[in-house]
Design a protein around this motif. Structure first.
Motif, PDB file in Angstrom:
ATOM      1  N   ASP A  87      41.217  46.403  43.146  1.00  0.00           N
ATOM      2  CA  ASP A  87      40.817  47.995  43.294  1.00  0.00           C
ATOM      3  C   ASP A  87      40.178  48.105  41.749  1.00  0.00           C
ATOM      4  OD1 ASP A  87      43.237  47.355  41.909  1.00  0.00           O
ATOM      5  OD2 ASP A  87      43.950  49.215  42.894  1.00  0.00           O
ATOM      6  N   TYR A  88      39.351  47.448  41.149  1.00  0.00           N
ATOM      7  CA  TYR A  88      39.524  47.761  39.998  1.00  0.00           C
ATOM      8  C   TYR A  88      38.332  48.666  39.581  1.00  0.00           C
ATOM      9  CZ  TYR A  88      38.342  47.049  34.975  1.00  0.00           C
ATOM     10  OH  TYR A  88      38.240  46.978  33.573  1.00  0.00           O
ATOM     11  N   ALA A  89      38.478  49.889  38.301  1.00  0.00           N
ATOM     12  CA  ALA A  89      37.341  50.394  38.345  1.00  0.00           C
ATOM     13  C   ALA A  89      36.987  50.705  37.246  1.00  0.00           C
ATOM     14  CB  ALA A  89      38.133  51.890  38.616  1.00  0.00           C
ATOM     15  N   LEU A  90      35.614  49.955  37.072  1.00  0.00           N
ATOM     16  CA  LEU A  90      34.364  49.906  36.081  1.00  0.00           C
ATOM     17  C   LEU A  90      34.698  51.409  34.785  1.00  0.00           C
ATOM     18  CD1 LEU A  90      31.713  47.509  36.830  1.00  0.00           C
ATOM     19  CD2 LEU A  90      33.492  46.685  35.907  1.00  0.00           C
ATOM     20  N   GLY A 134      31.308  38.100  44.433  1.00  0.00           N
ATOM     21  CA  GLY A 134      30.993  37.959  45.315  1.00  0.00           C
ATOM     22  C   GLY A 134      31.228  39.583  45.854  1.00  0.00           C
ATOM     23  N   PRO A 135      30.566  40.181  46.787  1.00  0.00           N
ATOM     24  CA  PRO A 135      30.423  42.057  47.174  1.00  0.00           C
ATOM     25  C   PRO A 135      32.139  42.025  48.057  1.00  0.00           C
ATOM     26  CG  PRO A 135      28.600  40.854  47.972  1.00  0.00           C
ATOM     27  CD  PRO A 135      29.189  39.809  47.407  1.00  0.00           C
ATOM     28  N   ASP A 136      31.777  40.551  49.209  1.00  0.00           N
ATOM     29  CA  ASP A 136      33.219  40.567  50.024  1.00  0.00           C
ATOM     30  C   ASP A 136      34.752  41.167  48.497  1.00  0.00           C
ATOM     31  OD1 ASP A 136      32.118  40.526  51.932  1.00  0.00           O
ATOM     32  OD2 ASP A 136      31.759  38.812  52.286  1.00  0.00           O
ATOM     33  N   MET A 137      34.408  40.092  47.398  1.00  0.00           N
ATOM     34  CA  MET A 137      36.128  40.057  47.119  1.00  0.00           C
ATOM     35  C   MET A 137      35.829  41.448  45.938  1.00  0.00           C
ATOM     36  SD  MET A 137      38.935  39.171  46.368  1.00  0.00           S
ATOM     37  CE  MET A 137      39.785  38.206  45.621  1.00  0.00           C
ATOM     38  N   GLU A 138      34.751  41.718  45.803  1.00  0.00           N
ATOM     39  CA  GLU A 138      34.749  42.310  44.077  1.00  0.00           C
ATOM     40  C   GLU A 138      33.707  44.020  44.235  1.00  0.00           C
ATOM     41  OE1 GLU A 138      35.670  38.615  41.103  1.00  0.00           O
ATOM     42  OE2 GLU A 138      33.686  39.113  42.183  1.00  0.00           O
ATOM     43  N   SER A 139      33.640  44.395  45.310  1.00  0.00           N
ATOM     44  CA  SER A 139      32.773  45.413  45.658  1.00  0.00           C
ATOM     45  C   SER A 139      32.856  46.512  44.478  1.00  0.00           C
ATOM     46  CB  SER A 139      33.636  46.605  46.982  1.00  0.00           C
ATOM     47  OG  SER A 139      34.451  46.589  46.908  1.00  0.00           O
ATOM     48  N   PHE A 140      32.955  46.451  43.389  1.00  0.00           N
ATOM     49  CA  PHE A 140      33.547  47.498  42.126  1.00  0.00           C
ATOM     50  C   PHE A 140      32.322  46.867  41.515  1.00  0.00           C
ATOM     51  CE2 PHE A 140      36.909  44.421  40.974  1.00  0.00           C
ATOM     52  CZ  PHE A 140      36.134  43.706  39.243  1.00  0.00           C
ATOM     53  N   LEU A 141      31.647  45.622  41.615  1.00  0.00           N
ATOM     54  CA  LEU A 141      30.219  44.577  40.977  1.00  0.00           C
ATOM     55  C   LEU A 141      29.295  45.162  41.500  1.00  0.00           C
ATOM     56  CD1 LEU A 141      32.279  41.082  38.889  1.00  0.00           C
ATOM     57  CD2 LEU A 141      31.269  43.479  37.960  1.00  0.00           C
ATOM     58  N   LYS A 148      26.852  47.075  42.957  1.00  0.00           N
ATOM     59  CA  LYS A 148      26.154  48.560  42.298  1.00  0.00           C
ATOM     60  C   LYS A 148      25.796  47.978  41.256  1.00  0.00           C
ATOM     61  CE  LYS A 148      25.572  53.029  43.047  1.00  0.00           C
ATOM     62  NZ  LYS A 148      25.907  54.589  44.081  1.00  0.00           N
ATOM     63  N   PRO A 149      26.854  47.910  40.070  1.00  0.00           N
ATOM     64  CA  PRO A 149      25.673  47.502  38.829  1.00  0.00           C
ATOM     65  C   PRO A 149      25.188  46.311  38.284  1.00  0.00           C
ATOM     66  CG  PRO A 149      28.077  47.672  38.810  1.00  0.00           C
ATOM     67  CD  PRO A 149      27.982  47.927  39.873  1.00  0.00           C
ATOM     68  N   LEU A 150      25.593  45.274  39.069  1.00  0.00           N
ATOM     69  CA  LEU A 150      24.964  43.920  39.704  1.00  0.00           C
ATOM     70  C   LEU A 150      23.342  44.267  39.975  1.00  0.00           C
ATOM     71  CD1 LEU A 150      27.902  41.284  39.716  1.00  0.00           C
ATOM     72  CD2 LEU A 150      26.210  41.637  37.392  1.00  0.00           C
TER      73      LEU A 150
END
Length: 321
Positions: free
Chosen positions: A65-68, A86-93, A95-97
């Motif tokens: 649940d990290y917020a960049l 990958g997006p299944d674990m770190e959905s917060f990344l 968009k920026p990636l």
């Protein structure tokens, strides 16, 4: 005329100074950036003596649940290579990636060498969701979102020595494309990592042999790959998402199993040591231990992934033996 000459010299010095500072700044920003610390352990083994490895998430932060922050986005842009699960674990990344060149990023869970090694999530995740809904509809919505993020597969992939090996190979190959002048060092680093990993696996197999068949509960369902690799079998877990407290029905079921001596140990985590674990174990002769799934006390370096696996095996042993 003399005045003009002095001005010219002064300007030349300023240009040289600014060029020098720009070079330093460029060198300082050159790094491999991993989303989480355990990925940093794997990357460090390959980057040793070639390029620094840095970790995006601060210690104690959860990839769930990290917020960049704006400074995080800047670090992603300036990194030579970004490594994430990958997006299944770190959905917060995700968009920026999207704005980062494909050549400068690796999503480990999407690698062709890793996909066949992925395990399905645990069978009782659905039951957990249903039971949690009865406890708290709002939290259930959060938990559904978490499970949606994880997809059907267990994304705690750094827990698997085999996936770690395939990840190291992919990092090696990508860095070889980006900096072919470092081939000899990169090759040597990969060879060393593979050899050390095999030796460590053999040691851990021997350590774990007497623990096979012993029951235990983990707080957060993150250890499946490690357990599979070394023949352990948990009795169950308190929660799928460590940010969400387990429901009353689940706690009652765990408590019943502890009273009936179906487990010898209950594990908390350094990031999450909820009172709920002590409450459930109270009045039983079950021991409590700590498992650290992020290796929060380990410093990045060429042997840090080996240290991580060794520490985790020791944490299991300390409580189960």
């Amino acid at each position: 005329m003399q005045h003009t000459s002095k001005n010219t010299k002064w300007l030349n010095r300023m240009v040289l100074a600014s060029t020098f500072l720009a070079c330093i700044a460029t060198q300082a920003s050159a790094a491999v950036l991993t989303s989480t610390k355990p990925l940093g352990f794997i990357a460090s083994a390959i980057t040793e003596g070639v390029i620094p490895t840095e970790v995006l998430l601060p210690d104690g932060a959860s990839p769930h649940d990290y917020a960049l922050r704006p400074s995080d986005v800047q670090r992603l842009r300036s990194a030579d290579l970004v490594i994430w699960i990958g997006p299944d674990m770190e959905s917060f990344l995700t968009k920026p990636l999207n704005n980062i060149d494909e050549k400068k990023k690796i999503a480990l869970s999407g690698l062709n060498s890793v996909k066949p090694l992925l395990s399905k999530g645990t069978d009782d995740d659905h039951d957990h969701e249903h039971e949690h809904a009865q406890d708290n509809a709002h939290q259930h919505a959060d938990n559904e979102e978490h499970n949606h993020d994880h997809g059907d597969y267990d994304m705690h992939i750094w827990m698997s020595p085999e996936i770690a090996k395939q990840s190291a190979i992919a990092i090696h190959d990508k860095l070889l494309e980006l900096m072919p002048q470092n081939k000899d060092k990169l090759d040597a680093n990969l060879r060393k990592f593979e050899q050390d990993l095999e030796q460590t696996k053999e040691k851990i197999v021997n350590i774990m042999q007497p623990l096979q068949g012993k029951g235990y509960f983990v707080f957060h369902d993150a250890y499946g790959y490690f357990e599979k690799a070394f023949g352990l079998r948990q009795s169950g877990h308190f929660t799928v998402n460590p940010e969400i407290q387990p429901g009353a029905q689940r706690l009652h079921n765990i408590r019943t199993q502890l009273v009936e001596h179906k487990a010898e140990c209950v594990f908390a985590e350094p990031q999450f040591q909820p009172a709920v674990i002590n409450a459930v174990a109270k009045g039983t002769d079950v021991r409590t231990g700590i498992l650290d799934p992020l290796g929060s006390n380990i410093t990045l370096g060429k042997d840090s992934y080996i240290q991580f696996l060794t520490q985790l095996s020791q944490q299991f042993t300390d409580c189960l033996e």
